[in-house]
Design an enzyme around this catalytic site. Structure first.
Site, PDB file in Angstrom:
ATOM      1  N   ASN A 130       0.809  -1.222   0.000  1.00  0.00           N
ATOM      2  CA  ASN A 130       0.000   0.000   0.000  1.00  0.00           C
ATOM      3  C   ASN A 130       0.841   1.269   0.000  1.00  0.00           C
ATOM      4  O   ASN A 130       0.394   2.300  -0.499  1.00  0.00           O
ATOM      5  CB  ASN A 130      -0.916  -0.017   1.235  1.00  0.00           C
ATOM      6  N   TYR A 166       3.664   8.826 -11.492  1.00  0.00           N
ATOM      7  CA  TYR A 166       2.736   8.057 -10.652  1.00  0.00           C
ATOM      8  C   TYR A 166       1.929   7.075 -11.510  1.00  0.00           C
ATOM      9  O   TYR A 166       1.747   5.909 -11.143  1.00  0.00           O
ATOM     10  CB  TYR A 166       1.822   9.060  -9.946  1.00  0.00           C
ATOM     11  N   ALA A 199       4.072   4.145 -12.515  1.00  0.00           N
ATOM     12  CA  ALA A 199       4.280   3.203 -11.403  1.00  0.00           C
ATOM     13  C   ALA A 199       3.026   2.377 -11.151  1.00  0.00           C
ATOM     14  O   ALA A 199       3.099   1.161 -10.945  1.00  0.00           O
ATOM     15  CB  ALA A 199       4.678   3.969 -10.141  1.00  0.00           C
TER      16      ALA A 199
HETATM   17  P1  NDP Z   1      -0.985   8.705   2.639  1.00  0.00           P
HETATM   18  O1  NDP Z   1      -0.050   9.743   2.124  1.00  0.00           O
HETATM   19  O2  NDP Z   1      -2.097   9.092   3.529  1.00  0.00           O
HETATM   20  O3  NDP Z   1      -0.133   7.549   3.366  1.00  0.00           O
HETATM   21  C1  NDP Z   1       0.988   7.000   2.738  1.00  0.00           C
HETATM   22  C2  NDP Z   1       1.564   5.903   3.599  1.00  0.00           C
HETATM   23  O4  NDP Z   1       2.696   5.346   2.899  1.00  0.00           O
HETATM   24  C3  NDP Z   1       2.056   6.392   4.936  1.00  0.00           C
HETATM   25  O5  NDP Z   1       1.787   5.402   5.909  1.00  0.00           O
HETATM   26  C4  NDP Z   1       3.565   6.519   4.716  1.00  0.00           C
HETATM   27  O6  NDP Z   1       4.290   6.302   5.912  1.00  0.00           O
HETATM   28  C5  NDP Z   1       3.820   5.368   3.767  1.00  0.00           C
HETATM   29  N1  NDP Z   1       5.047   5.497   3.006  1.00  0.00           N
HETATM   30  C6  NDP Z   1       5.357   6.447   2.096  1.00  0.00           C
HETATM   31  N2  NDP Z   1       6.583   6.212   1.603  1.00  0.00           N
HETATM   32  C7  NDP Z   1       7.044   5.089   2.210  1.00  0.00           C
HETATM   33  C8  NDP Z   1       8.250   4.334   2.115  1.00  0.00           C
HETATM   34  N3  NDP Z   1       9.230   4.699   1.285  1.00  0.00           N
HETATM   35  N4  NDP Z   1       8.381   3.239   2.897  1.00  0.00           N
HETATM   36  C9  NDP Z   1       7.401   2.857   3.738  1.00  0.00           C
HETATM   37  N5  NDP Z   1       6.244   3.533   3.867  1.00  0.00           N
HETATM   38  C10 NDP Z   1       6.077   4.633   3.110  1.00  0.00           C
HETATM   39  O7  NDP Z   1      -1.530   7.943   1.343  1.00  0.00           O
HETATM   40  P2  NDP Z   1      -2.907   7.183   1.061  1.00  0.00           P
HETATM   41  O8  NDP Z   1      -3.343   6.422   2.261  1.00  0.00           O
HETATM   42  O9  NDP Z   1      -3.811   8.117   0.397  1.00  0.00           O
HETATM   43  O10 NDP Z   1      -2.412   6.166  -0.077  1.00  0.00           O
HETATM   44  C11 NDP Z   1      -2.110   4.805   0.164  1.00  0.00           C
HETATM   45  C12 NDP Z   1      -1.908   4.114  -1.184  1.00  0.00           C
HETATM   46  O11 NDP Z   1      -3.090   4.254  -1.959  1.00  0.00           O
HETATM   47  C13 NDP Z   1      -0.784   4.719  -2.032  1.00  0.00           C
HETATM   48  O12 NDP Z   1      -0.121   3.693  -2.738  1.00  0.00           O
HETATM   49  C14 NDP Z   1      -1.522   5.631  -2.994  1.00  0.00           C
HETATM   50  O13 NDP Z   1      -0.803   5.841  -4.170  1.00  0.00           O
HETATM   51  C15 NDP Z   1      -2.771   4.815  -3.210  1.00  0.00           C
HETATM   52  N6  NDP Z   1      -3.910   5.589  -3.692  1.00  0.00           N
HETATM   53  C16 NDP Z   1      -4.438   6.619  -2.962  1.00  0.00           C
HETATM   54  C17 NDP Z   1      -5.530   7.310  -3.426  1.00  0.00           C
HETATM   55  C18 NDP Z   1      -6.161   8.440  -2.680  1.00  0.00           C
HETATM   56  O14 NDP Z   1      -7.067   9.072  -3.247  1.00  0.00           O
HETATM   57  N7  NDP Z   1      -5.783   8.741  -1.458  1.00  0.00           N
HETATM   58  C19 NDP Z   1      -6.138   6.978  -4.719  1.00  0.00           C
HETATM   59  C20 NDP Z   1      -5.527   5.884  -5.406  1.00  0.00           C
HETATM   60  C21 NDP Z   1      -4.451   5.207  -4.890  1.00  0.00           C
HETATM   61  P3  NDP Z   1       5.268   7.379   6.635  1.00  0.00           P
HETATM   62  O15 NDP Z   1       5.036   8.725   6.025  1.00  0.00           O
HETATM   63  O16 NDP Z   1       4.878   7.281   8.063  1.00  0.00           O
HETATM   64  O17 NDP Z   1       6.606   6.848   6.404  1.00  0.00           O
END
Ligand code: NDP
Length: 242
Positions: free
Chosen positions: A88, A153, A156
């Site tokens: 995720n 994005y 990916a």
């Molecule tokens: P958030 O920005 O709210 O959360 C992102 C999460 O990813 C955080 O827990 C962050 O942890 C973690 N993260 C980021 N980079 C890393 C890394 N290098 N290693 C480990 N953890 C990492 O994002 P969302 O919850 O919105 O998104 C979750 C997923 O869903 C993503 O893949 C996003 O692309 C996808 N998505 C989201 C949509 C949306 O509308 N929100 C729509 C479509 C897809 P921390 O910062 O604590 O390290």
């Protein structure tokens, strides 16, 4: 039977937190991965424990192959297996291609696509050996349609769809399913600051999704009931055209 062990990457907030909580509610012991925000990861753990579930923090950078391999080896040593993996973790770093810096491209590819290999590769063999496993990766509508300002994005997210379909074929006989969720616009930190009213007009359901909407679909794909579903892309997007 022992609890299933589930690893959810990027579970310190947003969709990952909701997935972690929902899997814990089904009886999984959840490994809460994150990279930087430990207090928020602790909140995810507290949420799980308040509901009577169990989990633990599992910090590592999914973009870093060596760090991922090391952390996962540690988990496999202590828990002996990982039954459920939800890829995720993700970031976005938008710019029109003409203005995009190479670093914007490579960071987004590393975190959203290379992470699929970095995290899944060290786990899938143990799933195949135990002839049981569930892998769900969070892609995006952007990987299906393309979105201007998101060539990195979208590349990916399209990449994880192709990789999941290929891996699904490789491990289907081993009882391991590999599926993708493609959310539309979900209320999280990632979507704050977007032009809300304009976007709402494009969403047939008339609202942004909630992290729980995605979590419910993840729980289903990770369940025994979904054992014949593999290589699928399930939209969780309120009817946005894909
Ligand atoms: P958030 O920005 O709210 O959360 C992102 C999460 O990813 C955080 O827990 C962050 O942890 C973690 N993260 C980021 N980079 C890393 C890394 N290098 N290693 C480990 N953890 C990492 O994002 P969302 O919850 O919105 O998104 C979750 C997923 O869903 C993503 O893949 C996003 O692309 C996808 N998505 C989201 C949509 C949306 O509308 N929100 C729509 C479509 C897809 P921390 O910062 O604590 O390290």
């Amino acid at each position: 039977m022992d609890k299933r062990i589930a690893l959810v990457t990027g579970a310190s907030r947003g969709i990952g937190r909701a997935v972690a909580a929902a899997l814990a509610a089904t009886g999984c012991h959840v490994l809460i991965n994150y990279r930087s925000r430990q207090p928020e990861a602790n909140e995810t753990l507290a949420l799980i424990e308040r509901a009577g579930g169990s989990g633990e923090l599992c910090p590592f950078d999914v973009a870093d192959a060596a760090a991922s391999a090391q952390a996962i080896a540690g988990v496999l040593q202590s828990h002996h297996r990982i039954d459920v993996l939800v890829n995720n973790a993700g970031i976005r770093h938008d710019a029109l291609m003409v203005f995009m810096a190479a670093e914007q491209w490579t960071q987004v590819i590393a975190t959203n696509l290379n992470s699929f290999f970095n995290v899944t590769q060290p786990i899938v063999k143990s799933m195949a050996l135990q002839r049981r496993g569930r892998i769900v990766t969070i892609a995006s509508t952007a990987g299906q349609t393309g979105v201007e300002g998101q060539t990195n994005y979208a590349a990916a997210k399209a990449g994880v769809i192709g990789a999941s379909k290929a891996l699904a074929r490789e491990v289907a006989k081993r009882g391991v399913t590999v599926n993708v969720l493609a959310p539309g616009f979900i209320e999280t930190e990632m979507t704050t600051g977007l032009p809300r009213e304009a976007l709402l007009a494009q969403i047939p359901a008339g609202r942004f999704g909630r992290p729980e909407d995605v979590a419910a679909a993840a729980v289903f794909l990770c369940s025994e009931a979904a054992s014949y579903i593999t290589g699928a892309v399930l939209n969780v997007n309120g009817g946005v055209y894909t």
